[in-house]
Design a protein around this motif. Structure first.
Motif, PDB file in Angstrom:
ATOM      1  N   ALA A 100       0.830  -1.211   0.000  1.00 45.73           N
ATOM      2  CA  ALA A 100       0.000   0.000   0.000  1.00 45.73           C
ATOM      3  C   ALA A 100       0.857   1.251   0.000  1.00 45.73           C
ATOM      4  CB  ALA A 100      -0.944  -0.012   1.211  1.00 45.73           C
ATOM      5  N   ASP A 102       2.431   4.610  -1.590  1.00 46.54           N
ATOM      6  CA  ASP A 102       1.944   5.613  -2.533  1.00 46.54           C
ATOM      7  C   ASP A 102       3.021   5.833  -3.598  1.00 46.54           C
ATOM      8  OD1 ASP A 102       0.981   9.130  -2.356  1.00 46.54           O
ATOM      9  OD2 ASP A 102       0.503   7.568  -3.801  1.00 46.54           O
ATOM     10  N   PRO A 108      -4.221  -0.975  -3.901  1.00 47.21           N
ATOM     11  CA  PRO A 108      -4.301  -2.129  -2.994  1.00 47.21           C
ATOM     12  C   PRO A 108      -5.568  -2.951  -3.185  1.00 47.21           C
ATOM     13  CG  PRO A 108      -3.569  -0.167  -1.821  1.00 47.21           C
ATOM     14  CD  PRO A 108      -3.970   0.290  -3.186  1.00 47.21           C
ATOM     15  N   GLU A 109      -6.674  -2.299  -3.566  1.00 49.50           N
ATOM     16  CA  GLU A 109      -7.909  -3.055  -3.789  1.00 49.50           C
ATOM     17  C   GLU A 109      -7.713  -4.134  -4.850  1.00 49.50           C
ATOM     18  OE1 GLU A 109      -7.690   0.252  -3.797  1.00 49.50           O
ATOM     19  OE2 GLU A 109      -9.537   1.211  -3.089  1.00 49.50           O
ATOM     20  N   LEU A 197      -2.130  -3.968   5.556  1.00 45.32           N
ATOM     21  CA  LEU A 197      -1.744  -2.934   4.602  1.00 45.32           C
ATOM     22  C   LEU A 197      -0.313  -2.524   4.901  1.00 45.32           C
ATOM     23  CD1 LEU A 197      -4.981  -0.804   4.849  1.00 45.32           C
ATOM     24  CD2 LEU A 197      -4.349  -2.323   2.964  1.00 45.32           C
ATOM     25  N   ILE A 199       2.153  -0.116   4.563  1.00 43.91           N
ATOM     26  CA  ILE A 199       2.143   1.301   4.204  1.00 43.91           C
ATOM     27  C   ILE A 199       3.554   1.888   4.241  1.00 43.91           C
ATOM     28  CG2 ILE A 199      -0.207   1.592   5.056  1.00 43.91           C
ATOM     29  CD1 ILE A 199       0.965   2.837   7.610  1.00 43.91           C
ATOM     30  N   TRP A 214     -10.127   1.498   5.516  1.00 45.76           N
ATOM     31  CA  TRP A 214     -10.108   0.208   4.815  1.00 45.76           C
ATOM     32  C   TRP A 214     -11.128  -0.771   5.357  1.00 45.76           C
ATOM     33  CZ3 TRP A 214      -7.891  -1.573   0.429  1.00 45.76           C
ATOM     34  CH2 TRP A 214      -7.097  -0.643  -0.247  1.00 45.76           C
ATOM     35  N   ALA A 227      -2.897  -1.864   9.590  1.00 43.42           N
ATOM     36  CA  ALA A 227      -1.983  -1.075   8.763  1.00 43.42           C
ATOM     37  C   ALA A 227      -0.665  -0.903   9.503  1.00 43.42           C
ATOM     38  CB  ALA A 227      -2.590   0.293   8.444  1.00 43.42           C
TER      39      ALA A 227
END
Length: 355
Positions: A100, A102, A108-109, A197, A199, A214, A227
């Motif tokens: 996840a 950026d 991520p979905e 996730l 991140i 989420w 996360a």
């Protein structure tokens, strides 16, 4: 409790595994997966150890298994080896690590949807092999056995049809008796799933907001959301306890990821911990919520379950407030419970038995 860590290439699976288990396994791991054990954090153990001065303190444990990256090309059976399939079927739940960052990569979905499809393909392979065996067995089946075989074959066909419509087993409308039959196959889409996730380090102060967001996006049942930054957690896990706490404070990173994953694991699987105390050890034992006392006794030893007489129970809070077992008994907080008593989280239990 066995949790299988799954994910696609470059998701950070092995970094998470190392963070959870304090290992330094290589990315990708062995063909059969990296295996490690993590202690479940339990703040109740230290005060009980001060009270009873035991020879050892034994927290509950979670076994994590880091598997090679998924990605079988949507083939029936998921393209996984027999060894990995065996691990998947034995696991109590899955931990799906989702990249996840950026960084302009796939959303991520997409990884969540793609993994659901991978697992559906695994289950289709299992069920189609089962259907072949059922079809073959009908040819020479006795009349008395044909009804049961035909019923199971019809069930398998219905589940296959739903999976082909991208409906996982846990979301399918299946009566309890048929779910008990399917449980024998250990289907992957019937298992609980935690989505971790992975991140960016810059986002670690925002984990609460990210998890809430989420949870709304992945509103299906059977899911927990955590996360964290796997690479950061991996680095911090190698530090001393004091140094780790200092770095976490400076980064606003909150509780260790391993603690939050363990907490989410208990919620995902509906687990609680009861405690046993004494001069030999203070120990936490993991059981399903509402487990009857006699069955909980079997976690300690099968002889205790077999010869169960009764359980002496006091809540952790009442024991700490009283200052000891004798004082808790005098205050009326130590009570006797029978074999059907549903053991609660934080119960301090002494089992009486005779064999």
């Amino acid at each position: 409790m066995d949790l299988l860590i799954i994910g696609f290439a470059q998701s950070g699976k092995t970094s998470l595994f190392n963070a959870l288990t304090h290992r330094q396994a290589a990315p990708g791991g062995r063909t059969g997966g990296n295996i490690g054990v993590a202690k479940v954090p339990d703040a109740r153990l230290a005060p009980l150890a001060e009270m009873f001065n035991p020879q050892r303190i034994v927290p509950a444990e979670i076994q994590y298994i880091d598997t090679p990256a998924m990605g079988g090309g949507r083939k029936r059976g998921g393209g996984v080896s027999g060894e990995i399939l065996n691990l998947m079927q034995r696991a109590d739940a899955f931990v799906h690590v989702v990249r996840a960052f950026d960084d302009g990569g796939d959303p991520p979905e997409d990884a969540v949807v793609a993994m659901d499809l991978e697992l559906a393909m695994v289950d289709l392979g299992i069920l189609e092999r089962r259907l072949e065996r059922l079809t073959a067995s009908l040819k020479g089946a006795r009349a008395a056995d044909r009804g049961a075989i035909e019923h199971e074959a019809a069930l398998v066909k219905r589940v296959i049809a739903a999976l082909e419509q991208e409906i996982p087993v846990y979301q399918q409308d299946i009566v309890p008796e048929d779910r008990a039959t399917l449980a024998n196959f250990n289907l992957t889409t019937a298992k609980p799933m935690m989505v971790v996730l992975n991140i960016a380090e810059d986002d670690v102060a925002e984990v609460d907001a990210l998890e809430a967001e989420w949870r709304a996006r992945l509103s299906q049942g059977n899911r927990e959301i955590v996360a964290l930054s796997a690479s950061l957690e991996e680095e911090l896990a190698q530090l001393s306890e004091d140094d780790e706490a200092e770095f976490r404070s400076s980064l606003g990173a909150g509780l260790p990821g391993r603690d939050r994953v363990a907490e989410a694991s208990y919620a995902l699987l509906g687990l609680v911990s009861f405690l046993t105390v004494g001069p030999d050890e203070v120990r936490a034992w993991t059981i399903a919520r509402e487990t009857p006392a006699q069955r909980a006794a079997g976690k300690v030893h099968s002889d205790i379950e077999r010869g169960f007489i009764r359980a002496e129970v006091v809540t952790y809070d009442d024991l700490i407030a009283a200052g000891g077992l004798a004082a808790a008994r005098k205050a009326g907080h130590l009570r006797s419970e029978g074999k059907t008593y549903p053991v609660q989280d934080g119960d301090v239990v002494n089992f009486l038995f005779s064999v």
